[in-house]
Design a protein around this motif. Structure first.
Motif, PDB file in Angstrom:
ATOM      1  N   THR A  96       0.853  -1.189   0.000  1.00 25.91           N
ATOM      2  CA  THR A  96       0.000   0.000   0.000  1.00 25.91           C
ATOM      3  C   THR A  96       0.887   1.236   0.000  1.00 25.91           C
ATOM      4  O   THR A  96       2.024   1.206   0.459  1.00 25.91           O
ATOM      5  N   LEU A  97       0.347   2.315  -0.511  1.00 31.03           N
ATOM      6  CA  LEU A  97       0.914   3.634  -0.295  1.00 31.03           C
ATOM      7  C   LEU A  97       0.119   4.211   0.868  1.00 31.03           C
ATOM      8  O   LEU A  97      -1.096   4.042   0.923  1.00 31.03           O
ATOM      9  N   SER A  98       0.779   4.851   1.803  1.00 28.71           N
ATOM     10  CA  SER A  98       0.080   5.344   2.986  1.00 28.71           C
ATOM     11  C   SER A  98       0.126   6.860   3.051  1.00 28.71           C
ATOM     12  O   SER A  98       1.169   7.472   2.834  1.00 28.71           O
ATOM     13  N   HIS A  99      -1.026   7.435   3.332  1.00 27.30           N
ATOM     14  CA  HIS A  99      -1.190   8.874   3.497  1.00 27.30           C
ATOM     15  C   HIS A  99      -1.574   9.102   4.954  1.00 27.30           C
ATOM     16  O   HIS A  99      -2.658   8.700   5.375  1.00 27.30           O
ATOM     17  N   ASN A 100      -0.671   9.688   5.719  1.00 27.07           N
ATOM     18  CA  ASN A 100      -0.928   9.901   7.140  1.00 27.07           C
ATOM     19  C   ASN A 100      -1.501  11.291   7.374  1.00 27.07           C
ATOM     20  O   ASN A 100      -1.038  12.264   6.771  1.00 27.07           O
ATOM     21  N   ARG A 154     -12.590  11.951   6.240  1.00 31.66           N
ATOM     22  CA  ARG A 154     -12.774  12.974   5.211  1.00 31.66           C
ATOM     23  C   ARG A 154     -12.021  12.600   3.929  1.00 31.66           C
ATOM     24  O   ARG A 154     -12.555  12.705   2.828  1.00 31.66           O
ATOM     25  N   VAL A 155     -10.767  12.146   4.068  1.00 32.24           N
ATOM     26  CA  VAL A 155      -9.967  11.791   2.898  1.00 32.24           C
ATOM     27  C   VAL A 155     -10.552  10.561   2.207  1.00 32.24           C
ATOM     28  O   VAL A 155     -10.619  10.511   0.975  1.00 32.24           O
ATOM     29  N   LEU A 156     -11.000   9.575   2.970  1.00 31.35           N
ATOM     30  CA  LEU A 156     -11.634   8.398   2.365  1.00 31.35           C
ATOM     31  C   LEU A 156     -12.874   8.809   1.574  1.00 31.35           C
ATOM     32  O   LEU A 156     -13.100   8.323   0.455  1.00 31.35           O
ATOM     33  N   GLY A 214      -8.123   3.478   7.236  1.00 25.19           N
ATOM     34  CA  GLY A 214      -8.995   2.868   6.255  1.00 25.19           C
ATOM     35  C   GLY A 214      -8.237   2.765   4.949  1.00 25.19           C
ATOM     36  O   GLY A 214      -7.129   3.314   4.816  1.00 25.19           O
ATOM     37  N   HIS A 215      -8.813   2.044   3.970  1.00 25.07           N
ATOM     38  CA  HIS A 215      -8.125   1.825   2.699  1.00 25.07           C
ATOM     39  C   HIS A 215      -9.064   2.074   1.519  1.00 25.07           C
ATOM     40  O   HIS A 215     -10.259   1.798   1.609  1.00 25.07           O
ATOM     41  N   PHE A 216      -8.476   2.561   0.433  1.00 21.42           N
ATOM     42  CA  PHE A 216      -9.195   2.663  -0.834  1.00 21.42           C
ATOM     43  C   PHE A 216      -8.263   2.234  -1.957  1.00 21.42           C
ATOM     44  O   PHE A 216      -7.048   2.205  -1.788  1.00 21.42           O
ATOM     45  N   SER A 217      -8.851   1.874  -3.092  1.00 25.51           N
ATOM     46  CA  SER A 217      -8.036   1.629  -4.281  1.00 25.51           C
ATOM     47  C   SER A 217      -8.423   2.658  -5.333  1.00 25.51           C
ATOM     48  O   SER A 217      -9.596   3.018  -5.475  1.00 25.51           O
ATOM     49  N   GLU A 232      -3.608   3.428   1.907  1.00 28.81           N
ATOM     50  CA  GLU A 232      -4.063   3.478   3.294  1.00 28.81           C
ATOM     51  C   GLU A 232      -4.107   4.950   3.687  1.00 28.81           C
ATOM     52  O   GLU A 232      -3.193   5.711   3.380  1.00 28.81           O
ATOM     53  N   VAL A 233      -5.165   5.341   4.378  1.00 32.35           N
ATOM     54  CA  VAL A 233      -5.237   6.669   4.982  1.00 32.35           C
ATOM     55  C   VAL A 233      -5.223   6.408   6.487  1.00 32.35           C
ATOM     56  O   VAL A 233      -6.067   5.654   6.992  1.00 32.35           O
ATOM     57  N   ALA A 234      -4.253   6.987   7.187  1.00 32.09           N
ATOM     58  CA  ALA A 234      -4.051   6.617   8.589  1.00 32.09           C
ATOM     59  C   ALA A 234      -3.809   7.817   9.486  1.00 32.09           C
ATOM     60  O   ALA A 234      -3.176   8.795   9.096  1.00 32.09           O
ATOM     61  N   TYR A 235      -4.335   7.695  10.690  1.00 32.13           N
ATOM     62  CA  TYR A 235      -3.959   8.572  11.799  1.00 32.13           C
ATOM     63  C   TYR A 235      -3.183   7.691  12.764  1.00 32.13           C
ATOM     64  O   TYR A 235      -3.693   6.676  13.252  1.00 32.13           O
ATOM     65  N   ASN A 236      -1.921   8.029  12.994  1.00 32.76           N
ATOM     66  CA  ASN A 236      -1.075   7.266  13.894  1.00 32.76           C
ATOM     67  C   ASN A 236      -0.453   8.242  14.877  1.00 32.76           C
ATOM     68  O   ASN A 236       0.465   8.988  14.523  1.00 32.76           O
ATOM     69  N   PRO A 237      -0.934   8.255  16.125  1.00 31.15           N
ATOM     70  CA  PRO A 237      -0.394   9.221  17.084  1.00 31.15           C
ATOM     71  C   PRO A 237       1.079   8.996  17.414  1.00 31.15           C
ATOM     72  O   PRO A 237       1.727   9.881  17.956  1.00 31.15           O
TER      73      PRO A 237
END
Length: 147
Positions: free
Chosen positions: A75-79, A88-90, A114-117, A125-130
Motif C-alpha cells: 500500500t501507499l500510505s497517506h498519514n 474525510r480523505v476516504l 482505512g483503505h481505498f483503491s 491506506e489513509v491513517a492517523y497514527n499518534p
C-alpha cells in the motif's frame, strides 16, 4: 547503495483515469504530465510518484516484457492528523472514483485507518497514527502507542 528512494513508479492501465482521479478528483498538481506515457507527482521532499501507462512501462523494460497486472502486496500510505481527517480523505477519494476497500476504523497499531483503491487498483491506506513523527530533517520515527 544508499538507503533511499527517489521515485516510486507504478504501471497504470488507464493513465487518463488516473489523471482524472488524482488531478481532478483529489486536486493534486502534476510535476510532469506526458500524455499517453507518464504522470509524476511530488509526494514528499525528494520523493516522486510516477504513474506510467502500462504499455509504455512494458516497452521501457524491454522487448518481451508483458504488460503487468495491477500492483499487489503493498500500500501507499497517506498519514493525517486525526481520525476525522481519515474519514474525510476516504470520502473525498470515493467521491473522486476510488473504491472503498476498508472504511475508517481503529487499527491494531493504536491509531485509526482505512483503505481505498484508485481507479487502476493501486491500494492506499489513509491513517492517523499518534506515534508517527516527522522531524524537520524529514526523518520518520514510529513510537508505540500507549493504550
Amino acid at each position: 547503495m544508499e538507503q533511499r528512494v527517489h521515485f516510486v513508479t507504478v504501471a497504470t492501465r488507464d493513465l487518463d483515469r488516473a489523471r482524472d482521479f488524482y488531478v481532478d478528483g483529489l486536486g493534486w498538481i502534476p510535476t510532469l504530465d506526458v500524455p499517453e506515457e507518464i504522470l509524476f507527482f511530488q509526494v514528499a521532499p525528494g520523493l516522486v510518484l510516477g504513474l506510467f501507462e502500462a504499455e509504455a512501462f512494458a516497452a521501457d523494460l524491454g522487448a518481451g516484457t508483458p504488460v503487468l497486472p495491477a500492483p499487489t502486496g503493498f500500500t501507499l500510505s497517506h498519514n493525517v492528523s486525526s481520525p476525522a481527517e481519515v474519514d474525510r480523505v476516504l470520502a473525498q477519494a470515493a467521491a473522486a472514483g476510488a473504491t472503498l476497500v476498508k472504511p475508517g476504523q481503529s487499527a491494531a497499531f493504536g491509531g485509526y485507518h482505512g483503505h481505498f483503491s484508485d481507479p487502476n487498483e493501486l491500494l492506499w491506506e489513509v491513517a492517523y497514527n499518534p506515534g508517527w513523527q516527522v522531524a524537520e530533517d524529514g526523518r520518520v520515527s514510529l513510537a508505540p502507542v500507549e493504550e
